[in-house]
Structure formats: structure tokens, C-alpha cells
Design an enzyme around this catalytic site. Structure first.
Site, PDB file in Angstrom:
ATOM      1  N   ILE A 277      -6.299   8.433  -4.749  1.00 28.17           N
ATOM      2  CA  ILE A 277      -5.404   9.175  -5.631  1.00 28.17           C
ATOM      3  C   ILE A 277      -4.812  10.385  -4.894  1.00 28.17           C
ATOM      4  O   ILE A 277      -3.769  10.907  -5.270  1.00 28.17           O
ATOM      5  CB  ILE A 277      -6.149   9.577  -6.929  1.00 28.17           C
ATOM      6  CG1 ILE A 277      -5.243   9.332  -8.134  1.00 28.17           C
ATOM      7  CG2 ILE A 277      -6.648  11.001  -6.898  1.00 28.17           C
ATOM      8  CD1 ILE A 277      -5.987   9.301  -9.449  1.00 28.17           C
TER       9      ILE A 277
ATOM     10  N   GLU B 152       0.804   4.283  -2.535  1.00 30.57           N
ATOM     11  CA  GLU B 152       0.326   4.955  -3.756  1.00 30.57           C
ATOM     12  C   GLU B 152       1.338   5.966  -4.289  1.00 30.57           C
ATOM     13  O   GLU B 152       1.509   6.099  -5.499  1.00 30.57           O
ATOM     14  CB  GLU B 152      -1.026   5.632  -3.505  1.00 30.57           C
ATOM     15  CG  GLU B 152      -2.207   4.660  -3.403  1.00 30.57           C
ATOM     16  CD  GLU B 152      -2.262   3.909  -2.081  1.00 30.57           C
ATOM     17  OE1 GLU B 152      -1.562   4.306  -1.127  1.00 30.57           O
ATOM     18  OE2 GLU B 152      -3.017   2.915  -2.000  1.00 30.57           O
TER      19      GLU B 152
ATOM     20  N   LEU C 297       0.864  -1.187   0.000  1.00 31.83           N
ATOM     21  CA  LEU C 297       0.000   0.000   0.000  1.00 31.83           C
ATOM     22  C   LEU C 297       0.899   1.234   0.000  1.00 31.83           C
ATOM     23  O   LEU C 297       1.278   1.744   1.046  1.00 31.83           O
ATOM     24  CB  LEU C 297      -0.908   0.006   1.240  1.00 31.83           C
ATOM     25  CG  LEU C 297      -2.162  -0.859   1.138  1.00 31.83           C
ATOM     26  CD1 LEU C 297      -1.792  -2.335   1.235  1.00 31.83           C
ATOM     27  CD2 LEU C 297      -3.153  -0.507   2.221  1.00 31.83           C
TER      28      LEU C 297
ATOM     29  N   HIS D 218     -14.767   5.566  -0.792  1.00 31.08           N
ATOM     30  CA  HIS D 218     -14.704   4.630  -1.917  1.00 31.08           C
ATOM     31  C   HIS D 218     -15.743   4.975  -2.979  1.00 31.08           C
ATOM     32  O   HIS D 218     -16.201   4.105  -3.706  1.00 31.08           O
ATOM     33  CB  HIS D 218     -14.946   3.191  -1.448  1.00 31.08           C
ATOM     34  CG  HIS D 218     -13.850   2.635  -0.593  1.00 31.08           C
ATOM     35  ND1 HIS D 218     -13.726   2.940   0.738  1.00 31.08           N
ATOM     36  CD2 HIS D 218     -12.818   1.799  -0.884  1.00 31.08           C
ATOM     37  CE1 HIS D 218     -12.668   2.300   1.240  1.00 31.08           C
ATOM     38  NE2 HIS D 218     -12.103   1.608   0.277  1.00 31.08           N
TER      39      HIS D 218
ATOM     40  N   PHE E 111      -8.813   2.626  -5.781  1.00 33.06           N
ATOM     41  CA  PHE E 111      -9.998   3.482  -5.787  1.00 33.06           C
ATOM     42  C   PHE E 111      -9.543   4.920  -6.040  1.00 33.06           C
ATOM     43  O   PHE E 111      -8.505   5.336  -5.514  1.00 33.06           O
ATOM     44  CB  PHE E 111     -10.744   3.403  -4.451  1.00 33.06           C
ATOM     45  CG  PHE E 111     -11.552   2.144  -4.294  1.00 33.06           C
ATOM     46  CD1 PHE E 111     -12.893   2.107  -4.655  1.00 33.06           C
ATOM     47  CD2 PHE E 111     -10.963   0.985  -3.812  1.00 33.06           C
ATOM     48  CE1 PHE E 111     -13.641   0.938  -4.528  1.00 33.06           C
ATOM     49  CE2 PHE E 111     -11.692  -0.191  -3.687  1.00 33.06           C
ATOM     50  CZ  PHE E 111     -13.040  -0.216  -4.046  1.00 33.06           C
TER      51      PHE E 111
END
Ligand SMILES: Cc1ncc(C[n+]2csc(CCOP(=O)(O)OP(=O)(O)O)c2C)c(N)n1
Ligand SMILES: [Mg+2]
Lengths: 328, 325
Positions: free
Chosen positions: B87, B60, B58, B129, B83
Site C-alpha cells: 500500500i 499500485e 504491477l 508480506h 498485500f
């Protein structure tokens, strides 16, 4: 390992060149020739000169904001580095970036990202590309003691270690992030870079003002990365003589502290004395190198001053590949 | 023609592009063995191996960091952000890096990457989400954003995005994944930057994207029984948006309704509205209307979530108002 005369000469010359370059940039910034922020690396020359001499032109370099030396030594025509700082059309980025953003894909200088810490994940990508394409090129990324607080450092080091990416982390610990002393905001075992243990990355803590030590440690880390054994963190202990930026009075630092570093720990003086006392070079030969550096600087300066400014409409170029953007 | 689901159409695009160009690789969380949270990358790991289908933790920011660095070094990454809401964790890499690479390097380096991500409400997944992130990127020159509504366009637009030399954010609405549609087997592209008139009409133009296209079509169908002929435009590329198609339609109808799932204030469609105002004012017969999500987070309970989302009733009311204006 004893360094050859050629290597010592280059290390010395490169440090002097960085020093002269920074002094000249500082002077011309104060004279009003240079717009914007200027972060000077005066006093930290050994960190840049030592690491850069262990890298090839095809290795990827991610300088930090205090890395004019990295940009000068990457292989870009030096006068175009200065022209960029002078906001000229002939600058390596056409005047779009300035002192903080000197990039050159030809010699794989990937540039500084002024969002501190961002390059600590971007560097994974070039290292990954080397692995993907099966080349031996390594990626060297410079980062300060303050920047090590960013989340990207954690995300990046974890993946770099797990994927054994060919990365050399050059952690330039100059004790301050603007006014903030390193130990006042970070928790770490003994050394800041000991955190690397948590990622199974070896670290080495080095006197960053001893260019020979920096060179040797960097050469070892580069070899390890080229051999596919993964990343290394080099923690270089050093000090910036100037404030955070050109013109910063740096009132947050004790005057004595600055004095000790300048008088007792100057990386250039140190190598000079060693080379002369070891009888590798005569004092005259060393003086000649100093003279050459100033001449080189003169040439760059003339080019930068005489170069034209960019056309306003140049700002519209290269926003998208293959698509124009509307002007005024 | 053969039918495929939206998700499988994207999978086929990835497969065909990886087969065509060995510089293309896929990276993200759970994209390898498992094939992605929504199953979109299934089979790629088996076919192309660990080297080209990269699982990450995890992280990003690191996913986009790797994509940026690799793109600058000549590869063509396709990153998956599980999802769209996440971002924000790689927002910096997209805004301050991907979007500016070409500019920073004075045109000597491009940043050919695609970020695939899953957006949209209606899945009862609550506020972390369910979001639709186009407005978060609208003010960032250098990015493209693509948002298909059919399996055919999903495949063609993704192939076009992978081949494009700019960073492209590719939105996949989670409620469209299972929708089936005709998809050609051979690789093809759908041009980025071109909208599509889904239904012709003369009375008013609805401009929208993704799942809302279907809602607009339902309304158009219903209102046609009452003699109101709506034109429905699917944007397909959110930015740069296709002014020509939009303007041609407005020249004909003179009335505009913009629909988008995100909250109203600062909504992406506001930019389209302002552009119309500046360049097509003399054609307008009524004020431009927006139908958007509410200025609230997206709540979980279906009753709350439905209240948040634009509904058929809202659209019908607005259409009637401007048609009679
Ligand atoms: C994300 C981010 N936060 C803050 C800053 C502002 N800033 C620039 S340099 C700096 C201090 C950096 O300290 P360090 O990493 O130790 O480098 P040094 O200046 O000492 O070389 C700060 C706070 C920034 N550019 N980016
Ligand atoms: Mg520091």
C-alpha cells in the site's frame, strides 16, 4: 484545414484573457492580496487556449499547477476562479484550495493535485469511467517536463495504452523544472515525448507558442480518443516568462534566453500579426478584443476583492460524507 | 445458519453488490481469471466479464489512481492491493487524493471507493508480506478503516463499505481467510463505526481487532478459571473507532489492555489510549497497557516471528499486573 474566423477570434481572446489574468494575479500577489504560492503561465497561453478550445464541457480536465487558463476556460464562472485564488468564501472551492487547486465538477475540471505526477494515474480513472459508461467524453491531463520523471507517468501511460483509454496527455515542455533544465536530468531519444513510443502511444511535438498548431494537433488527438483509438501525447514546446512562482527572480536562467522568448516568440503577438496580415481582422478589431479582456478582468477583480473571507468553521465541512468532525 | 469461510463471505459480498449496482467494479492484480492471490474474487470475472473485473499490471499507484478517478466520475470501485505492505506504492493516492476529494471539491464530489488488502503476521512471509498498516493512515482525516474478525462481519462490513460514500480501507487478515462461520445468504450490512463486545466481564477490558480477538478470547477463557472476568471488545472499525462502546466498558472495568500486531512505537492503539486518558481518566484504576508487536520488522523464521507477535503469555502477565495494581 483553415480555422474559421470564430475559432481564431476565440483562440486570440482566450490567450489575451489568460495573459491579462496572470498579469493581474501577479500584481495583486505582490500587493499582498493573495496568500500562498502562485504559478504563472505567462508566455504559455497558447498551450492552454489551444487545447481547451478542442474540449467539451463534459470532457474531464486535469490542469497542472501552471494552469489558471485551463480553470478559466473550463466553464466555471471566472470570478469564482479568481475568488478562489484570493482565498475567499465565494471561491469555487470556498477558499480551501487556492491557486493550485481550482476544481469544478460541473464542468469536469478535476483540479490539480499538488503532488506532481499524481494526476497522471488519477486521469486513468475518469477516462475509464467514460469507457465504462460508454460515453464519448475524453480526459485531458496537463503535465510539465519535470513532472514526467515521476513513476506514475510510466504506470499510467502503460495502462492507458493497453486499455485504449481516451486520454490526451498535454506535456508542457517549458525547458525547466524550477531551476533544472530538461536535458540535464532526463534521457530520451530526440524529443522528451518520444518515450511514448515505448508504450505504443503516438506523440506529436508542436511549437507550443503557435496556438493554431496546438489547436489542430489537439483536435486530432481528441478525435482519436473519442473514436476509441486511445491516448496521444502532445509535447508543446514553450517557455515560462516568469520564474517558478510569482516573485521568483529565476536567477538560474540566462537573461538573453528570456528576452528571445518574450520578444521573438510571444504567442499572442504572433497570432495578432497573422490575423492582421491575413486580413482576417483589422488592427482595430483586435484592439477591441484586448479591451474587452481587460473589462472582463476588472469585473472578476471587483468580485474577488469585495467577496468575504470564509468562516473559520468552514474548515470542518466536507471531511467525510455524512459525518461531522469536531472543531476547536 | 449456513457456514462460509471468511474469504467466501467476502466473495459473496462482492458478488451481491456487483449484482445490485452496476457502478461497482473490481480492480487489481490477478483478480480476473485467477480470482486474486487469495482466491477472494474467484468467479466474478466469469459472471461479470472483463469490463467489471479489471486485471492490472504491477501498478499500485495506477490501481488507486483509476479507483480515485472513477469514483470521482461516479463509479464505485473496489480495488485489491495484494498485500497491505504494498500500500506504500499507492499511499500518495490514498492520503493526498482519496481522503481529500470531498474536501477539495467543497462537498460537491465524493470518493466512494474500497481498498481491500491483506495484512497481518503469522504466515512466515517476512517483513514485506506481514505488516499491519493502520498507523500509517491514522493521521489522515477523510479515510475509514475497517477490519473484521468473523465471516459474518466480513460480509456485512464489506457491503457497508461499498455502499459508503467515503474511501474505506478494508483489512483482511491472511490467517482468517479459512476460518468458517455462520453467514446469512441475503445481503446485509454491519454498521461501520460500531465495535462489538465479544465477551462480557467486569475486571478488565481488552480492546483489539482481527486475529488478536481470538487470542484475547482464549486468554479470557483461561483466566476465568482463575476468577478473572475479562471483557473483550472487537473494534471492527479501526477508525473512526467506537468511543461509546469502549467508554461504557471502561466505566465498568476501570482497566484497559490494548492489543495490536504492529510495532509498539506509534502504534494505532496509542490513539485509543490517549483518548481514554483524556476522557475517562477518573474511571481508571490502573495504567492503560499496550501489548503489541516489537519495534522490529517482522522476521521470517517461525521462532523469530513468534517472538515478534503478542502472545498469550504476554497478555496474561499484563492482565494480572493491572488487576492487582
Ligand atoms: C511529487 C512532487 N515533487 C516535487 C514537487 C515540487 N515541485 C512543484 S513544481 C516542480 C517543478 C515542476 O516542473 P515542471 O513539471 O516542468 O512544470 P513547470 O513548473 O515547469 O510548469 C517541483 C519540483 C511537487 N509539488 N510534487
Ligand atoms: Mg517545466
Amino acid at each position: 484545414m483553415n480555422l474559421s474566423k470564430r475559432v481564431l477570434k476565440e483562440l486570440y481572446y482566450n490567450m489575451v484573457l489568460i495573459r491579462d489574468f496572470e498579469d493581474m494575479v501577479d500584481k495583486y500577489a505582490k500587493k499582498g492580496y493573495i496568500p500562498g504560492f502562485i504559478h504563472l503561465s505567462t508566455g504559455q497561453e497558447a498551450c492552454q487556449a489551444g487545447v481547451m478550445l478542442t474540449l467539451k464541457e463534459t470532457d474531464y480536465k486535469f490542469p497542472d499547477h501552471r494552469s489558471h487558463g485551463v480553470c478559466l476556460l473550463s466553464g466555471t464562472p471566472k470570478e469564482r476562479v479568481l475568488a478562489e485564488i484570493f482565498a475567499k468564501k465565494t471561491g469555487i472551492s470556498g477558499g480551501r484550495g487556492g491557486s493550485m487547486h481550482i476544481l469544478d465538477i460541473k464542468c469536469r475540471n478535476m483540479g490539480f493535485n499538488a503532488i506532481q505526477g499524481a494526476n497522471m494515474v488519477t486521469c486513468l480513472g475518469t477516462a475509464f469511467a467514460s469507457q465504462y459508461n460508454n460515453t464519448q467524453d475524453v480526459t485531458a491531463v496537463f503535465c510539465g517536463d519535470g513532472t514526467i520523471g515521476r513513476g506514475e507517468v510510466h504506470e499510467g501511460m502503460n495502462i492507458a495504452a493497453k486499455w485504449k483509454l481516451p486520454i490526451i496527455y498535454v506535456l508542457v515542455n517549458n525547458e525547466y523544472a524550477i531551476s533544472t533544465r530538461v536535458e540535464s536530468v532526463h534521457s530520451y531519444p530526440k524529443n522528451l515525448s518520444d518515450r511514448a513510443w515505448g508504450y505504443c502511444i503516438p506523440n506529436e511535438v508542436i511549437d507550443g507558442n503557435d496556438v493554431i498548431a496546438v489547436y489542430k494537433a489537439s483536435a486530432k488527438a481528441v478525435k482519436r480518443a473519442r473514436d476509441g483509438e486511445g491516448p496521444t501525447v502532445l509535447e508543446l514546446l514553450t517557455y515560462r516568462w516568469q520564474g517558478m512562482f510569482s516573485g521568483d527572480p529565476a536567477a538560474y536562467r540566462p537573461k538573453d534566453e528570456v528576452k528571445i522568448w518574450k520578444e521573438k516568440r510571444c504567442p499572442i503577438k504572433r497570432l495578432r500579426e497573422k490575423m492582421i496580415s491575413d486580413k482576417i481582422f483589422s488592427a482595430e478589431e483586435v484592439d477591441e478584443l484586448n479591451k474587452q479582456s481587460l473589462e472582463e478582468i476588472e469585473g472578476m477583480l471587483k468580485y474577488a476583492i469585495e467577496s468575504p473571507e470564509p468562516e473559520p468553521q468552514d474548515a470542518l465541512k466536507y471531511i467525510y460524507a455524512g459525518k461531522e468532525v469536531e472543531g476547536r | 445458519m449456513r457456514k462460509l469461510s471468511f474469504g467466501r463471505a467476502i466473495n459473496e459480498a462482492l458478488d451481491q453488490e456487483m449484482g445490485r449496482d452496476d457502478k461497482v467494479f473490481v480492480i487489481g492484480e490477478d483478480v480476473a481469471q485467477m480470482g486474486g492471490d487469495f482466491g477472494v474474487t474467484q468467479g466474478l470475472w466469469k459472471k461479470y466479464g472483463e469490463k467489471r473485473v479489471k486485471n492490472t499490471p504491477l501498478s499500485e499507484a495506477a490501481i488507486l489512481g483509476i479507483a480515485n478517478g472513477a469514483a470521482m466520475a461516479g463509479l464505485r470501485p473496489v480495488a485489491e492491493i495484494m498485500f497491505a505492505d504494498f500500500i506504500t506504492e499507492c499511499y500518495d493516492q490514498l492520503v493526498n487524493n482519496s481522503a481529500k476529494v470531498h474536501f477539495m471539491f467543497n462537498g460537491t464530489v465524493t470518493c466512494p471507493l474500497v481498498v481491500r488488502t491483506v495484512n497481518g503476521a503469522g504466515f512466515h512471509a517476512a517483513y514485506h508480506h506481514s505488516q499491519t498498516p493502520e498507523a500509517w493512515f491514522l493521521n489522515v482525516p477523510g479515510l475509514y478503516m475497517v477490519a473484521p474478525s468473523t465471516p459474518y462481519e466480513a460480509k456485512g462490513l464489506l457491503i457497508a463499505s461499498i455502499r459508503n460514500d467515503n474511501p474505506v480501507i478494508f483489512l483482511e487478515h491472511k490467517l482468517l481467510y479459512d476460518m468458517e462461520g455462520e453467514v446469512s445468504e441475503e445481503p446485509y450490512t454491519v454498521e461501520i463505526g460500531k465495535a462489538k463486545v465479544k465477551k462480557e466481564g467486569k475486571d478488565a477490558t481488552i480492546i483489539t481487532s482481527q486475529r488478536m480477538v481470538y487470542l484475547a478470547l482464549e486468554v479470557a477463557e483461561e483466566l476465568s478459571k482463575e476468577g478473572i472476568q475479562l471483557e473483550v471488545i472487537d473494534l471492527r472499525t479501526l477508525f473512526p473507532f467506537d468511543k461509546d462502546t469502549i467508554f461504557d466498558s471502561i466505566a465498568k472495568t476501570g482497566r484497559v489492555i490494548l492489543i495490536n500486531e504492529a510495532p509498539k512505537t506509534g502504534n494505532y492503539v496509542n490513539e485509543i489510549s490517549q483518548t481514554i486518558n483524556e476522557e475517562m481518566f477518573e474511571f481508571l484504576k490502573a495504567p492503560i497497557k499496550r501489548i503489541t508487536g516489537l519495534d522490529t520488522p517482522t522476521a521470517f523464521a517461525p521462532k523469530l516471528e513468534n517472538y515478534y507477535l503478542p502472545g498469550k503469555k504476554d497478555i496474561i502477565e499484563e492482565v494480572k499486573e493491572i488487576v492487582e495494581y
